[in-house]
Design a protein around this motif. Structure first.
Motif, PDB file in Angstrom:
ATOM      1  N   ALA A 128       0.773  -1.205  -0.014  1.00 34.04           N
ATOM      2  CA  ALA A 128       0.076   0.056   0.027  1.00 34.04           C
ATOM      3  C   ALA A 128       0.808   1.189  -0.136  1.00 34.04           C
ATOM      4  O   ALA A 128       0.521   2.126  -0.787  1.00 34.04           O
ATOM      5  CB  ALA A 128      -0.842  -0.195   1.287  1.00 34.04           C
ATOM      6  N   VAL A 129       1.830   1.298   0.895  1.00 32.39           N
ATOM      7  CA  VAL A 129       2.886   2.322   0.824  1.00 32.39           C
ATOM      8  C   VAL A 129       3.440   2.599  -0.438  1.00 32.39           C
ATOM      9  O   VAL A 129       3.539   3.773  -0.933  1.00 32.39           O
ATOM     10  CB  VAL A 129       3.499   2.333   2.029  1.00 32.39           C
ATOM     11  N   ARG A 130       4.006   1.560  -0.947  1.00 33.15           N
ATOM     12  CA  ARG A 130       4.839   1.606  -2.101  1.00 33.15           C
ATOM     13  C   ARG A 130       3.924   2.143  -3.379  1.00 33.15           C
ATOM     14  O   ARG A 130       4.315   2.856  -4.001  1.00 33.15           O
ATOM     15  CB  ARG A 130       5.443   0.184  -2.594  1.00 33.15           C
ATOM     16  N   LEU A 131       2.818   1.808  -3.312  1.00 36.61           N
ATOM     17  CA  LEU A 131       2.082   1.855  -4.498  1.00 36.61           C
ATOM     18  C   LEU A 131       1.516   3.449  -4.389  1.00 36.61           C
ATOM     19  O   LEU A 131       1.537   4.251  -5.568  1.00 36.61           O
ATOM     20  CB  LEU A 131       0.614   1.205  -4.358  1.00 36.61           C
ATOM     21  N   ARG A 132       1.316   3.980  -3.214  1.00 41.09           N
ATOM     22  CA  ARG A 132       1.107   5.464  -3.159  1.00 41.09           C
ATOM     23  C   ARG A 132       2.131   6.234  -3.542  1.00 41.09           C
ATOM     24  O   ARG A 132       2.118   7.367  -3.984  1.00 41.09           O
ATOM     25  CB  ARG A 132       0.550   5.637  -1.302  1.00 41.09           C
ATOM     26  N   GLU A 133       3.348   5.801  -3.220  1.00 41.52           N
ATOM     27  CA  GLU A 133       4.551   6.644  -3.411  1.00 41.52           C
ATOM     28  C   GLU A 133       4.667   6.493  -4.988  1.00 41.52           C
ATOM     29  O   GLU A 133       5.128   7.559  -5.531  1.00 41.52           O
ATOM     30  CB  GLU A 133       5.735   5.896  -2.928  1.00 41.52           C
ATOM     31  N   GLU A 134       4.447   5.575  -5.728  1.00 42.96           N
ATOM     32  CA  GLU A 134       4.717   5.336  -7.011  1.00 42.96           C
ATOM     33  C   GLU A 134       3.583   5.791  -8.067  1.00 42.96           C
ATOM     34  O   GLU A 134       3.794   6.365  -9.004  1.00 42.96           O
ATOM     35  CB  GLU A 134       4.879   4.002  -7.426  1.00 42.96           C
ATOM     36  N   HIS A 135       2.393   6.067  -7.388  1.00 42.99           N
ATOM     37  CA  HIS A 135       1.229   6.401  -8.449  1.00 42.99           C
ATOM     38  C   HIS A 135       0.443   7.340  -7.734  1.00 42.99           C
ATOM     39  O   HIS A 135      -0.197   7.243  -6.690  1.00 42.99           O
ATOM     40  CB  HIS A 135       0.501   5.192  -8.698  1.00 42.99           C
ATOM     41  N   PRO A 136       0.420   8.614  -8.189  1.00 41.47           N
ATOM     42  CA  PRO A 136      -0.426   9.644  -7.560  1.00 41.47           C
ATOM     43  C   PRO A 136      -2.013   9.445  -7.422  1.00 41.47           C
ATOM     44  O   PRO A 136      -2.706   9.952  -6.633  1.00 41.47           O
ATOM     45  CB  PRO A 136      -0.056  11.061  -8.236  1.00 41.47           C
ATOM     46  N   ALA A 137      -2.274   8.485  -8.471  1.00 41.97           N
ATOM     47  CA  ALA A 137      -3.728   8.122  -8.331  1.00 41.97           C
ATOM     48  C   ALA A 137      -3.992   7.054  -7.381  1.00 41.97           C
ATOM     49  O   ALA A 137      -5.418   6.803  -7.192  1.00 41.97           O
ATOM     50  CB  ALA A 137      -3.883   7.570  -9.730  1.00 41.97           C
ATOM     51  N   ILE A 138      -2.981   6.890  -6.623  1.00 44.50           N
ATOM     52  CA  ILE A 138      -3.555   6.003  -5.312  1.00 44.50           C
ATOM     53  C   ILE A 138      -3.240   6.810  -4.119  1.00 44.50           C
ATOM     54  O   ILE A 138      -2.286   7.166  -3.711  1.00 44.50           O
ATOM     55  CB  ILE A 138      -2.610   4.493  -5.518  1.00 44.50           C
ATOM     56  N   ALA A 139      -4.278   6.790  -3.175  1.00 46.13           N
ATOM     57  CA  ALA A 139      -4.010   7.486  -2.078  1.00 46.13           C
ATOM     58  C   ALA A 139      -4.522   6.451  -0.881  1.00 46.13           C
ATOM     59  O   ALA A 139      -5.202   5.468  -0.908  1.00 46.13           O
ATOM     60  CB  ALA A 139      -5.148   8.738  -2.084  1.00 46.13           C
ATOM     61  N   PRO A 140      -4.304   6.794   0.360  1.00 43.21           N
ATOM     62  CA  PRO A 140      -5.000   6.259   1.405  1.00 43.21           C
ATOM     63  C   PRO A 140      -6.298   6.010   1.445  1.00 43.21           C
ATOM     64  O   PRO A 140      -7.001   6.829   1.116  1.00 43.21           O
ATOM     65  CB  PRO A 140      -4.458   7.018   2.895  1.00 43.21           C
ATOM     66  N   GLY A 141      -6.771   4.777   1.916  1.00 42.27           N
ATOM     67  CA  GLY A 141      -8.256   4.386   1.745  1.00 42.27           C
ATOM     68  C   GLY A 141      -9.012   5.615   2.588  1.00 42.27           C
ATOM     69  O   GLY A 141      -9.094   5.834   3.788  1.00 42.27           O
ATOM     70  N   TYR A 142     -10.122   6.138   1.720  1.00 37.96           N
ATOM     71  CA  TYR A 142     -11.076   6.920   2.185  1.00 37.96           C
ATOM     72  C   TYR A 142     -11.817   6.484   3.091  1.00 37.96           C
ATOM     73  O   TYR A 142     -12.777   5.430   2.631  1.00 37.96           O
ATOM     74  CB  TYR A 142     -11.587   7.572   0.879  1.00 37.96           C
TER      75      TYR A 142
END
Length: 117
Positions: free
Chosen positions: A57-71
């Motif tokens: 989850a952390v890696r994906l958020r760092e690599e992709h601006p379209a992925i954020a912590p779960g709303y």
């Protein structure tokens, strides 16, 4: 990926159901009664909350601006994905990973019934 394609993909998994416990605007996709995807199918941009391994989850958020912590979700285990900003193949992989994580946490008898290791 369109909202209809996202819905169809989520419902294509074994024992997947769609429910509306938060009102008609929020689709909740479950397997064996457990949430694996939550989406505002009518929103612009199209977004979906998906379960994710905490390290991924952390890696994906760092690599992709379209992925954020779960709303409105546990930020450690859930991501919010803006669907139209990622390749369809990646979105499908993220949905499948979410489904597989939820299935892995189910009792063995249920996993065997779903024919998922």
């Amino acid at each position: 990926m369109t909202p209809d394609e996202l819905r169809a993909f989520c419902l294509d998994f074994n024992d997947a159901t769609e429910e509306f416990p938060f009102g008609p605007d929020v689709s909740v996709f479950k397997v064996a009664g457990k949430l694996f995807a939550l989406s505002w199918l009518e929103s612009e941009p199209l977004r979906v909350n998906l379960k994710c391994d905490p390290d991924d989850a952390v890696r994906l958020r760092e690599e992709h601006p379209a992925i954020a912590p779960g709303y409105h979700m546990n930020k450690r285990h859930w991501n919010t994905v803006s669907v139209g900003e990622l390749p369809d193949r990646m979105v499908r992989e993220l949905v499948e990973d979410s489904y597989d994580l939820v299935v892995a946490g189910l009792p063995k008898a249920v996993r065997l019934r779903l024919d998922r290791p």
